[in-house]
Scaffold this motif. Structure first.
Motif, PDB file in Angstrom:
ATOM      1  N   LEU A   1      43.403  32.915  47.195  1.00  0.00           N
ATOM      2  CA  LEU A   1      43.107  32.865  45.770  1.00  0.00           C
ATOM      3  C   LEU A   1      43.009  31.400  45.360  1.00  0.00           C
ATOM      4  O   LEU A   1      43.956  30.640  45.539  1.00  0.00           O
ATOM      5  CB  LEU A   1      44.201  33.558  44.963  1.00  0.00           C
TER       6      LEU A   1
ATOM      7  N   ASP B   1      39.267  31.596  41.346  1.00  0.00           N
ATOM      8  CA  ASP B   1      39.694  32.920  40.891  1.00  0.00           C
ATOM      9  C   ASP B   1      40.496  32.821  39.600  1.00  0.00           C
ATOM     10  O   ASP B   1      40.246  33.552  38.633  1.00  0.00           O
ATOM     11  CB  ASP B   1      40.555  33.589  41.972  1.00  0.00           C
TER      12      ASP B   1
ATOM     13  N   VAL C   1      40.649  34.633  34.471  1.00  0.00           N
ATOM     14  CA  VAL C   1      40.097  35.017  35.775  1.00  0.00           C
ATOM     15  C   VAL C   1      38.590  34.883  35.691  1.00  0.00           C
ATOM     16  O   VAL C   1      37.973  35.346  34.718  1.00  0.00           O
ATOM     17  CB  VAL C   1      40.493  36.461  36.148  1.00  0.00           C
ATOM     18  N   SER C   2      37.987  34.251  36.666  1.00  0.00           N
ATOM     19  CA  SER C   2      36.534  34.070  36.646  1.00  0.00           C
ATOM     20  C   SER C   2      35.837  35.403  36.886  1.00  0.00           C
ATOM     21  O   SER C   2      36.331  36.265  37.618  1.00  0.00           O
ATOM     22  CB  SER C   2      36.093  33.059  37.707  1.00  0.00           C
TER      23      SER C   2
ATOM     24  N   SER D   1      35.173  36.346  40.552  1.00  0.00           N
ATOM     25  CA  SER D   1      36.281  36.473  41.507  1.00  0.00           C
ATOM     26  C   SER D   1      36.084  37.697  42.386  1.00  0.00           C
ATOM     27  O   SER D   1      35.773  38.795  41.907  1.00  0.00           O
ATOM     28  CB  SER D   1      37.612  36.583  40.755  1.00  0.00           C
TER      29      SER D   1
ATOM     30  N   ALA E   1      44.307  38.359  41.339  1.00  0.00           N
ATOM     31  CA  ALA E   1      44.400  37.236  40.407  1.00  0.00           C
ATOM     32  C   ALA E   1      45.194  37.642  39.163  1.00  0.00           C
ATOM     33  O   ALA E   1      46.026  36.871  38.656  1.00  0.00           O
ATOM     34  CB  ALA E   1      43.001  36.758  40.019  1.00  0.00           C
TER      35      ALA E   1
END
Length: 415
Positions: free
Chosen positions: A53, A108, A330-331, A334, A340
């Motif tokens: 991560l 992430d 959180v992207s 991800s 995450a």
């Protein structure tokens, strides 16, 4: 330089409509470190066979060490999970994140700032965390509704507040005492200017009004006058005269000598609390955030005594506010969003984790965690909690998150 900035300020007012179509990174005075220090290489982590991560944040050395420790604790409790730490100084952080965004390569877990969250959401870069709250993976039951809502854009949840923060001015009490000046919990702008002139006259020590991070104080300065930097339509708010007065404050202060010479900032980072001019005696005060206090004290020379008060404003209640120190987001790209989210839940709700962090990012958003760690805090951390509590009892509502394109405004103001 100040005349040039004044001209730029007027140009901003006249050309705001064309600027808001652009996005840009921003230099601001959040918690910072002078070094870019990614702690784990991706290849090494991949070779271990673990799920990697990527976790990015900006921070001072205290934050870096504490965060690294709790991530190692998480890995020990969750075999097969490891982290790639991506740590940058504040301004470099946003430059790097912008490049990663363009390459569809965001980490992430992202430490996100209130100033930027709307821009990242507008570009589809952050994940809506609402489903994870609904299915119980992310527990926000001990966070105030207003705190949770601060991470919402358009009714969806994109950021989890990881600490509450407030504007704070740190001043060198050794110098003010030598000048025969006593400063209380609050200071008006008029008194600040008066004291700055007297301190310079009696001790030769100037001050620093957030030089190189102007929008940090500009928004506060405008709130003091009942204005907002950005209006509800995403354009510039306020009067032209307010911008002119703001730049004139710096221009006069530097011309009269009671502001730190801009040349002093060539050799130091204006966004690093460890390098702040207050530590070298080149300034008697500095404008920071409350969660920078511990790091400032960690860098304080032994011969000095520091104290704190509000940022200068003639109408403190109107100008002052509390805000999320940062969010965890959180992207949207991800590959392991559930994992995450579990890490964010751990950072938010784990007492063991927060026994290490001890509110370094701000007063914990979880009331349970805040209560649990308070007896374990040192004098510096206790001071921050007391300070933020006092501000929360005498302040106004936080301005909305800065609109898309606001980074261009900041770059112009700080150039």
């Amino acid at each position: 330089m100040l005349k040039r900035n004044l001209a730029i300020g007027m140009a901003i007012v006249l050309s705001a409509g064309s600027l808001f179509g652009c996005g840009s990174s921003e230099s601001n005075g959040g918690n910072t470190s002078a070094a870019d220090t990614p702690a784990v290489t991706e290849n090494a982590a991949d070779a271990s066979g673990d799920m990697v991560l990527r976790f990015s944040w900006w921070g001072n050395q205290v934050r870096n060490e504490k965060t690294d420790k709790v991530l190692k604790m998480y890995s020990e409790d969750n075999p097969g999970i490891s982290f790639q730490e991506e740590i940058n100084e504040f301004s470099s952080y946003w430059d790097r994140l912008a490049a990663q965004s363009a390459g569809n390569d965001l980490p992430d877990i992202i430490q996100m700032d209130y100033r930027y969250i709307d821009q990242y959401v507008s570009n589809g870069l952050l994940l809506d965390l609402t489903p994870y709250v609904e299915n119980g993976l992310l527990d926000l039951s001990n966070l105030a509704d207003s705190t949770v809502d601060s991470g919402k854009i358009g009714g969806k949840l994109y950021g989890i507040c990881n600490g509450l923060n407030a504007p704070m001015m740190i001043y060198n009490k050794t110098i003010t005492d030598n000048a025969g000046i006593e400063i209380g919990d609050e200071i008006t702008l008029d008194h600040y200017i008066e004291y700055s002139k007297l301190i310079y006259e009696k001790t030769g020590t100037p001050t620093n009004i957030a030089y190189g991070a102007g929008t940090k104080y500009l928004q506060y300065y405008m709130r003091d006058r009942g204005e907002k930097l950005y209006n509800n339509q995403g354009g510039l708010g306020g009067q032209e005269s307010t911008f002119a007065d703001f730049f004139r404050l710096y221009e006069n202060a530097i011309k009269e000598g009671w502001h730190t010479d801009p040349a002093a900032f060539v050799e130091i980072s204006t966004t690093s609390i460890e390098e702040d001019a207050i530590h070298s005696g080149k300034s008697w005060s500095t404008i920071v955030w409350s969660n920078q206090y511990a790091a400032a004290m960690n860098s304080k020379p032994e011969e000095y005594e520091y104290a704190v008060c509000t940022w200068p404003a003639n109408n403190i209640k109107q100008a002052d506010y509390t805000k999320p120190s940062q969010f965890f987001s959180v992207s949207s790209n991800s590959k392991n969003p559930e994992e995450a989210v579990k890490v964010i839940n751990y950072l938010t709700n784990s007492k063991e984790c927060n026994d290490v962090l001890l509110g370094e990012r701000g007063v914990p958003a979880s009331s349970v965690i805040a209560e649990a760690i308070t007896p374990k805090l040192g004098q510096d951390e206790q001071l921050v909690i007391e300070f933020v509590t006092k501000v929360s009892e005498n302040c106004s509502a936080l301005d909305p998150a800065d609109p898309v394109g606001s980074g261009e405004i900041t770059n112009l103001i700080d150039s």
